[in-house]
Design a protein around this motif. Structure first.
Motif, PDB file in Angstrom:
ATOM      1  N   GLU A  83       0.845  -1.206   0.000  1.00  0.00           N
ATOM      2  CA  GLU A  83       0.000   0.000   0.000  1.00  0.00           C
ATOM      3  C   GLU A  83       0.879   1.254   0.000  1.00  0.00           C
ATOM      4  OE1 GLU A  83      -3.199  -0.213  -0.295  1.00  0.00           O
ATOM      5  OE2 GLU A  83      -3.473  -2.354   0.087  1.00  0.00           O
ATOM      6  N   ASP A  84       1.978   1.209   0.745  1.00  0.00           N
ATOM      7  CA  ASP A  84       2.922   2.334   0.755  1.00  0.00           C
ATOM      8  C   ASP A  84       3.656   2.442  -0.575  1.00  0.00           C
ATOM      9  OD1 ASP A  84       2.331   2.892   3.473  1.00  0.00           O
ATOM     10  OD2 ASP A  84       3.666   1.271   4.080  1.00  0.00           O
ATOM     11  N   PHE A  85       3.881   1.289  -1.201  1.00  0.00           N
ATOM     12  CA  PHE A  85       4.538   1.271  -2.505  1.00  0.00           C
ATOM     13  C   PHE A  85       3.736   2.071  -3.529  1.00  0.00           C
ATOM     14  CE2 PHE A  85       4.480  -0.674  -6.734  1.00  0.00           C
ATOM     15  CZ  PHE A  85       5.809  -0.547  -7.114  1.00  0.00           C
ATOM     16  N   TRP A  86       2.399   1.913  -3.503  1.00  0.00           N
ATOM     17  CA  TRP A  86       1.568   2.662  -4.457  1.00  0.00           C
ATOM     18  C   TRP A  86       1.684   4.167  -4.220  1.00  0.00           C
ATOM     19  CZ3 TRP A  86       0.948  -0.159  -8.286  1.00  0.00           C
ATOM     20  CH2 TRP A  86       0.483  -1.463  -8.227  1.00  0.00           C
ATOM     21  N   SER A  87       1.740   4.569  -2.977  1.00  0.00           N
ATOM     22  CA  SER A  87       1.880   5.999  -2.674  1.00  0.00           C
ATOM     23  C   SER A  87       3.188   6.547  -3.223  1.00  0.00           C
ATOM     24  CB  SER A  87       1.824   6.221  -1.164  1.00  0.00           C
ATOM     25  OG  SER A  87       0.574   5.844  -0.647  1.00  0.00           O
ATOM     26  N   ILE A  88       4.262   5.770  -3.067  1.00  0.00           N
ATOM     27  CA  ILE A  88       5.577   6.185  -3.575  1.00  0.00           C
ATOM     28  C   ILE A  88       5.538   6.311  -5.091  1.00  0.00           C
ATOM     29  CG2 ILE A  88       7.986   5.491  -3.841  1.00  0.00           C
ATOM     30  CD1 ILE A  88       7.713   4.083  -1.096  1.00  0.00           C
ATOM     31  N   LEU A  89       4.970   5.295  -5.750  1.00  0.00           N
ATOM     32  CA  LEU A  89       4.931   5.293  -7.214  1.00  0.00           C
ATOM     33  C   LEU A  89       4.076   6.441  -7.746  1.00  0.00           C
ATOM     34  CD1 LEU A  89       5.678   3.981  -9.888  1.00  0.00           C
ATOM     35  CD2 LEU A  89       3.732   2.421  -9.609  1.00  0.00           C
ATOM     36  N   LYS A  90       2.925   6.673  -7.151  1.00  0.00           N
ATOM     37  CA  LYS A  90       2.044   7.754  -7.627  1.00  0.00           C
ATOM     38  C   LYS A  90       2.679   9.126  -7.422  1.00  0.00           C
ATOM     39  CE  LYS A  90      -2.294   5.222  -7.268  1.00  0.00           C
ATOM     40  NZ  LYS A  90      -3.604   5.046  -6.615  1.00  0.00           N
ATOM     41  N   SER A  91       3.412   9.294  -6.338  1.00  0.00           N
ATOM     42  CA  SER A  91       4.086  10.583  -6.128  1.00  0.00           C
ATOM     43  C   SER A  91       5.123  10.832  -7.217  1.00  0.00           C
ATOM     44  CB  SER A  91       4.745  10.625  -4.754  1.00  0.00           C
ATOM     45  OG  SER A  91       5.831   9.731  -4.669  1.00  0.00           O
ATOM     46  N   LYS A  92       5.742   9.774  -7.733  1.00  0.00           N
ATOM     47  CA  LYS A  92       6.718   9.898  -8.826  1.00  0.00           C
ATOM     48  C   LYS A  92       6.015  10.165 -10.153  1.00  0.00           C
ATOM     49  CE  LYS A  92      10.351   8.849  -6.286  1.00  0.00           C
ATOM     50  NZ  LYS A  92      11.393   9.862  -5.974  1.00  0.00           N
ATOM     51  N   VAL A  93       4.947   9.428 -10.393  1.00  0.00           N
ATOM     52  CA  VAL A  93       4.232   9.558 -11.676  1.00  0.00           C
ATOM     53  C   VAL A  93       3.646  10.955 -11.843  1.00  0.00           C
ATOM     54  CG1 VAL A  93       2.220   8.763 -12.999  1.00  0.00           C
ATOM     55  CG2 VAL A  93       3.727   7.096 -11.880  1.00  0.00           C
ATOM     56  N   TYR A  94       3.030  11.475 -10.784  1.00  0.00           N
ATOM     57  CA  TYR A  94       2.328  12.762 -10.882  1.00  0.00           C
ATOM     58  C   TYR A  94       3.150  13.927 -10.333  1.00  0.00           C
ATOM     59  CZ  TYR A  94      -1.587   9.613 -11.733  1.00  0.00           C
ATOM     60  OH  TYR A  94      -2.410   8.643 -12.238  1.00  0.00           O
ATOM     61  N   GLN A  95       4.455  13.718 -10.227  1.00  0.00           N
ATOM     62  CA  GLN A  95       5.329  14.770  -9.713  1.00  0.00           C
ATOM     63  C   GLN A  95       5.221  16.037 -10.565  1.00  0.00           C
ATOM     64  OE1 GLN A  95       9.492  13.698  -9.622  1.00  0.00           O
ATOM     65  NE2 GLN A  95       9.824  14.830  -7.726  1.00  0.00           N
ATOM     66  N   HIS A  96       5.250  17.190  -9.888  1.00  0.00           N
ATOM     67  CA  HIS A  96       5.140  18.499 -10.558  1.00  0.00           C
ATOM     68  C   HIS A  96       3.819  18.630 -11.325  1.00  0.00           C
ATOM     69  CE1 HIS A  96       9.231  18.991  -9.348  1.00  0.00           C
ATOM     70  NE2 HIS A  96       9.700  18.104 -10.196  1.00  0.00           N
ATOM     71  N   ASN A  97       2.770  17.995 -10.764  1.00  0.00           N
ATOM     72  CA  ASN A  97       1.422  18.114 -11.335  1.00  0.00           C
ATOM     73  C   ASN A  97       1.342  17.583 -12.762  1.00  0.00           C
ATOM     74  OD1 ASN A  97      -1.267  18.742 -10.916  1.00  0.00           O
ATOM     75  ND2 ASN A  97      -1.068  20.848 -11.614  1.00  0.00           N
ATOM     76  N   TRP A  98       2.085  16.530 -13.035  1.00  0.00           N
ATOM     77  CA  TRP A  98       2.082  15.934 -14.381  1.00  0.00           C
ATOM     78  C   TRP A  98       0.713  15.353 -14.711  1.00  0.00           C
ATOM     79  CZ3 TRP A  98       1.207  11.059 -16.399  1.00  0.00           C
ATOM     80  CH2 TRP A  98       1.618  10.862 -17.727  1.00  0.00           C
ATOM     81  N   LYS A  99       0.301  15.483 -15.959  1.00  0.00           N
ATOM     82  CA  LYS A  99      -0.968  14.939 -16.437  1.00  0.00           C
ATOM     83  C   LYS A  99      -0.728  14.189 -17.744  1.00  0.00           C
ATOM     84  CE  LYS A  99      -3.672  18.857 -14.651  1.00  0.00           C
ATOM     85  NZ  LYS A  99      -2.530  19.685 -14.239  1.00  0.00           N
ATOM     86  N   ALA A 100      -1.470  13.132 -17.957  1.00  0.00           N
ATOM     87  CA  ALA A 100      -1.365  12.352 -19.197  1.00  0.00           C
ATOM     88  C   ALA A 100      -2.482  12.745 -20.150  1.00  0.00           C
ATOM     89  CB  ALA A 100      -1.439  10.858 -18.889  1.00  0.00           C
ATOM     90  N   ARG A 101      -2.163  12.725 -21.438  1.00  0.00           N
ATOM     91  CA  ARG A 101      -3.208  13.052 -22.426  1.00  0.00           C
ATOM     92  C   ARG A 101      -4.097  11.847 -22.704  1.00  0.00           C
ATOM     93  NH1 ARG A 101       1.542  12.873 -25.508  1.00  0.00           N
ATOM     94  NH2 ARG A 101       1.621  11.044 -26.895  1.00  0.00           N
ATOM     95  N   ASP A 102      -3.554  10.629 -22.507  1.00  0.00           N
ATOM     96  CA  ASP A 102      -4.327   9.406 -22.704  1.00  0.00           C
ATOM     97  C   ASP A 102      -3.682   8.276 -21.896  1.00  0.00           C
ATOM     98  OD1 ASP A 102      -2.072   8.500 -24.224  1.00  0.00           O
ATOM     99  OD2 ASP A 102      -2.909   9.442 -26.014  1.00  0.00           O
ATOM    100  N   THR A 103      -4.316   7.117 -21.898  1.00  0.00           N
ATOM    101  CA  THR A 103      -3.823   6.001 -21.086  1.00  0.00           C
ATOM    102  C   THR A 103      -2.509   5.428 -21.620  1.00  0.00           C
ATOM    103  OG1 THR A 103      -5.275   4.504 -22.326  1.00  0.00           O
ATOM    104  CG2 THR A 103      -6.093   5.346 -20.211  1.00  0.00           C
ATOM    105  N   GLU A 104      -2.273   5.569 -22.916  1.00  0.00           N
ATOM    106  CA  GLU A 104      -1.003   5.081 -23.469  1.00  0.00           C
ATOM    107  C   GLU A 104       0.177   5.868 -22.908  1.00  0.00           C
ATOM    108  OE1 GLU A 104      -1.016   5.035 -27.697  1.00  0.00           O
ATOM    109  OE2 GLU A 104      -2.676   3.601 -27.853  1.00  0.00           O
ATOM    110  N   GLN A 105       0.020   7.184 -22.872  1.00  0.00           N
ATOM    111  CA  GLN A 105       1.079   8.021 -22.304  1.00  0.00           C
ATOM    112  C   GLN A 105       1.221   7.749 -20.807  1.00  0.00           C
ATOM    113  OE1 GLN A 105       0.444  12.293 -21.952  1.00  0.00           O
ATOM    114  NE2 GLN A 105       2.522  12.689 -22.681  1.00  0.00           N
ATOM    115  N   LEU A 106       0.103   7.521 -20.138  1.00  0.00           N
ATOM    116  CA  LEU A 106       0.141   7.221 -18.707  1.00  0.00           C
ATOM    117  C   LEU A 106       0.912   5.930 -18.447  1.00  0.00           C
ATOM    118  CD1 LEU A 106      -0.746   7.744 -15.786  1.00  0.00           C
ATOM    119  CD2 LEU A 106      -2.913   6.611 -16.317  1.00  0.00           C
TER     120      LEU A 106
END
Length: 350
Positions: free
Chosen positions: A288-311
């Motif tokens: 559960e903590d692993f997901w928090s770590i990964l999501k903080s990296k993925v969305y760092q600096h308010n990053w947004k994906a244009r579609d699921t492929e980019q995500l």
């Protein structure tokens, strides 16, 4: 050894007091002129000078300030009872009751009490039976697998944007009317595209992830074919060929479907039996903590994906850059977490 100065106000009083004594022959105005650029009120400077003239010291006598009219000691106690260990109370409503501004309530709570606003923590909604069984089952797992390495899996959803992360739901502006729309507004869709990611981790490594578009449930067939056969089995063969491991899925019905458990037994996979598995106990599963770590990296600096492929590309990149040692060390905390529940039971206090 001199008296310790404990606040900026005391320090200012001490400086003005000593400066005047050192320059008394130059007159009071000389001292005032010296300190007026520090924005110390004129009346304050002359009061300190008067204290120096009378030789009564720079220290302010306790209780010599203005007498509180609204927030008396009685009202402070009343305010404390109103807020301490409570939720749903409003500073504005309290201000109406005490006939003052809500900022005065905030100031009083901060300076006159030990009460601080704190964010509520999420905890599982456990039944009494689950709480009772947790202690017994954690002790059983700890004894049964005390010399084994833990292999755990889980899945989580990722959206195109993630404004619920700290900092991602704020913006700064001197004039909101001049702020660009893409900064101050977050577009929301009723059914925002999501990407499910499944992964398996142990103290020795991280498996290949499995991605799936939202709208498709991970049923027993998908779990067996995509997760167990294609990822968990190769992962165990690669990192745990000595059989010194135990696979610990959560209690989702898919994970304990007959087709899944039959295959695991056929392949001699050592896994936690359903009767031994404590229900609704995420605090013992550090993934559960692993997901928090990964999501903080993925969305760092308010990053947004244009579609699921980019995500998906972003998630795969972040997985490669993750500090594997810290993640693996996280999994190594399972015995300690189990032992804590074994000793203390489910303590719903954070």
């Amino acid at each position: 050894m001199g008296r310790q100065i404990t606040s900026n106000q005391e320090l200012k009083r001490e400086r003005v007091y000593n400066f005047y004594l050192d320059n008394r022959k130059k007159g009071k105005y000389f001292t005032y002129s010296h300190f007026k650029d520090e924005h110390i009120p004129k009346s304050t400077i002359y009061r300190i000078i008067d204290r120096a003239e009378k030789g009564i010291g720079a220290d302010r006598v306790q209780g010599s300030g203005r007498i509180a009219k609204k927030m008396t000691q009685k009202n402070i106690k009343k305010l404390t009872l109103m807020f301490d260990h409570q939720d749903g109370v409003s500073q504005r409503q309290a201000a109406k009751e005490f006939d003052c501004d809500h900022s005065y309530i905030s100031k009083t709570l901060k300076k006159k009490t030990q009460i601080r606003a704190m964010k509520k923590q999420k905890i599982p909604d456990r039944t009494d039976l689950q709480k009772k069984q947790a202690q017994t089952k954690c002790g059983r797992l700890l004894r049964k697998y005390k010399n084994h390495l833990w292999v755990i899996d889980d899945e989580s959803y990722f959206t195109l944007s993630h404004s619920t992360l700290n900092g991602n739901n704020n913006y700064y502006s001197s004039d909101a009317s001049e702020t660009p729309p893409d900064v101050k507004f977050r577009l929301t869709k009723k059914f925002e595209p999501k990407l499910l990611i499944w992964i398996c981790i142990s103290p020795l490594g991280i498996s290949q992830p499995y991605f799936q578009e939202s709208g498709l449930a991970v049923n027993q067939n998908i779990y067996l074919e995509q997760c167990i056969k294609k990822r968990i089995i190769p992962f165990i063969k690669k990192y745990h060929s000595d059989n010194n491991y135990v696979f610990w899925p959560d209690l989702a019905s898919t994970h304990y479907a007959n087709s899944v458990t039959t295959f695991l037994k056929k392949k001699n996979i050592n896994f936690v039996q359903k009767n031994d598995n404590p229900a609704n106990l995420p605090e013992c599963r550090p993934i559960e903590d692993f997901w928090s770590i990964l999501k903080s990296k993925v969305y760092q600096h308010n990053w947004k994906a244009r579609d699921t492929e980019q995500l998906q590309e972003r998630i795969e990149l972040c997985l490669k850059k993750l500090d594997k040692v810290s993640v693996q060390n996280l999994i190594s905390t399972i015995p300690k977490r189990l032992d804590n529940i074994r000793r203390n039971g489910v303590v719903e206090r954070y």
